[in-house]
Design an enzyme around this catalytic site. Structure first.
Site, mmCIF file in Angstrom:
data_model
loop_
_atom_site.group_PDB
_atom_site.id
_atom_site.type_symbol
_atom_site.label_atom_id
_atom_site.label_comp_id
_atom_site.label_asym_id
_atom_site.label_seq_id
_atom_site.Cartn_x
_atom_site.Cartn_y
_atom_site.Cartn_z
ATOM 1 N N ILE A 160 106.574 17.543 51.688
ATOM 2 C CA ILE A 160 107.367 17.427 52.904
ATOM 3 C C ILE A 160 106.683 16.362 53.754
ATOM 4 C CG2 ILE A 160 106.157 19.326 54.061
ATOM 5 C CD1 ILE A 160 108.903 19.997 55.421
ATOM 6 N N TYR A 177 102.617 25.620 59.814
ATOM 7 C CA TYR A 177 102.902 26.667 58.825
ATOM 8 C C TYR A 177 102.510 28.046 59.346
ATOM 9 C CZ TYR A 177 103.523 22.755 55.578
ATOM 10 O OH TYR A 177 103.953 21.604 54.962
ATOM 11 N N GLU A 206 100.840 24.093 49.096
ATOM 12 C CA GLU A 206 99.462 23.665 49.277
ATOM 13 C C GLU A 206 99.439 22.672 50.426
ATOM 14 O OE1 GLU A 206 99.873 24.997 45.136
ATOM 15 O OE2 GLU A 206 100.880 23.331 46.137
ATOM 16 N N ASN A 239 94.442 18.776 57.160
ATOM 17 C CA ASN A 239 95.719 18.558 57.833
ATOM 18 C C ASN A 239 95.974 19.682 58.832
ATOM 19 O OD1 ASN A 239 98.307 17.919 58.634
ATOM 20 N ND2 ASN A 239 99.041 17.489 56.551
#
Length: 161
Positions: free
Chosen positions: A82, A128, A116, A121
């Protein structure tokens, strides 16, 4: 749940999510190369146009601004990639696209979504976690990096519950 201000901006924008087609790959590659130090190749993207994959593009004013690639395996969806164009980051586009991926996977009978994410990051990890994902493991040396390899966190969200 109240929406973050950036997400409200997306809701007010001319943003649509649609399935990607092979003709979108040049635009996908442009975003991919701007977003990642070790981008996927054209052949990898083209190989994802199969029945058990879902490829989504978020478009603003007819221009592709983000994409997602999801593989379906039995009752599990795996978010493989993404990415949001650098000019559209921080505007809620990634959250909007992620929620589309989750809703579609749940509607199509997937029990969970795995992904993953690079250990470094922090923005993606925060997104998330804010969307309800939790860490279920790690993959040492999963990602290539400038200094060799980087660990990945494995995150999961149960769907349809």
């Amino acid at each position: 749940m109240p929406y973050p201000e950036t997400y409200r901006k997306v809701l007010d924008a001319d943003l649509i999510v649609r399935p990607l087609v092979p003709e979108d790959v040049p635009d996908v590659l442009d975003i991919e190369r701007q977003g990642y130090s070790h981008p996927w190749s054209e052949s990898v993207f083209l190989d994802c146009f199969k029945d058990n994959y879902r490829l989504w593009g978020a478009c603003h004013g007819g221009k592709l601004t983000a994409y997602a690639v999801v593989a379906y395996m039995v009752d599990e969806a795996h978010l493989l990639n993404i990415c949001v164009h650098p000019r559209a980051r921080g505007e809620g586009v990634g959250r909007y696209l992620l929620r589309h991926v989750l809703a579609t996977a749940a509607h199509e009978g997937m029990a969970q979504l795995l992904l993953e994410v690079r250990d470094s990051n922090h923005a993606a990890i925060a997104l998330y976690q804010n969307e309800g994902f939790h860490e279920i493991g790690q993959r040492p040396g999963y990602y290539p990096s400038a200094s060799g390899r980087e660990d990945a966190r494995v995150l999961m969200l149960a769907l349809g519950q």
